[in-house]
Design a protein around this motif. Structure first.
Motif, PDB file in Angstrom:
ATOM      1  N   UNK A   1       0.839  -1.094  -0.131  1.00 43.19           N
ATOM      2  CA  UNK A   1      -0.005   0.066   0.040  1.00 43.19           C
ATOM      3  C   UNK A   1       0.938   1.080   0.013  1.00 43.19           C
ATOM      4  N   UNK A   2       1.909   1.146   0.600  1.00 40.36           N
ATOM      5  CA  UNK A   2       2.929   2.340   0.615  1.00 40.36           C
ATOM      6  C   UNK A   2       4.293   2.273   0.314  1.00 40.36           C
ATOM      7  N   UNK A   3       4.998   3.194  -0.035  1.00 32.76           N
ATOM      8  CA  UNK A   3       6.481   3.003  -0.515  1.00 32.76           C
ATOM      9  C   UNK A   3       6.993   2.954   0.805  1.00 32.76           C
ATOM     10  N   UNK A   4       7.475   1.847   1.233  1.00 35.39           N
ATOM     11  CA  UNK A   4       8.024   1.326   2.518  1.00 35.39           C
ATOM     12  C   UNK A   4       8.188  -0.096   2.847  1.00 35.39           C
ATOM     13  N   UNK A   5       9.002  -0.459   3.622  1.00 31.78           N
ATOM     14  CA  UNK A   5       8.990  -1.774   4.107  1.00 31.78           C
ATOM     15  C   UNK A   5       7.831  -2.225   4.832  1.00 31.78           C
TER      16      UNK A   5
ATOM     17  N   UNK B   1      -2.808  -3.721   7.451  1.00 31.76           N
ATOM     18  CA  UNK B   1      -3.852  -2.797   6.801  1.00 31.76           C
ATOM     19  C   UNK B   1      -4.199  -3.352   5.311  1.00 31.76           C
ATOM     20  N   UNK B   2      -3.436  -3.839   4.788  1.00 37.31           N
ATOM     21  CA  UNK B   2      -3.599  -4.671   3.458  1.00 37.31           C
ATOM     22  C   UNK B   2      -4.463  -5.672   3.624  1.00 37.31           C
ATOM     23  N   UNK B   3      -4.864  -6.198   4.722  1.00 34.34           N
ATOM     24  CA  UNK B   3      -5.696  -7.269   4.742  1.00 34.34           C
ATOM     25  C   UNK B   3      -7.210  -7.107   5.045  1.00 34.34           C
TER      26      UNK B   3
END
Length: 58
Positions: free
Chosen positions: A10-14, A20-22
């Motif tokens: 969802x975001x530009x990070x590790x 949140x993606x679930x």
């Protein structure tokens, strides 16, 4: 053995395993079960094939 770092979808990070993606896009109180309702997937989907390329075609 090296630990594999996952990228957040969802975001530009590790990935930080926030979950949140679930979450279901249509019902934030529900875990996503991949029903496809948010994608408006229909059983009668059609793919049009314009050309078939074989090894003999150059």
């Amino acid at each position: 053995m090296k630990s594999l770092k996952r990228e957040c979808v969802l975001y530009d990070r590790e990935c930080i395993d926030c979950g949140e993606c679930d979450i279901c896009d249509l019902d934030p109180m529900k875990i996503c079960n991949n029903c496809g309702k948010c994608l408006d997937i229909r059983d009668d989907a059609v793919i049009k094939i314009d050309k078939i390329i074989t090894e003999d075609d150059d």
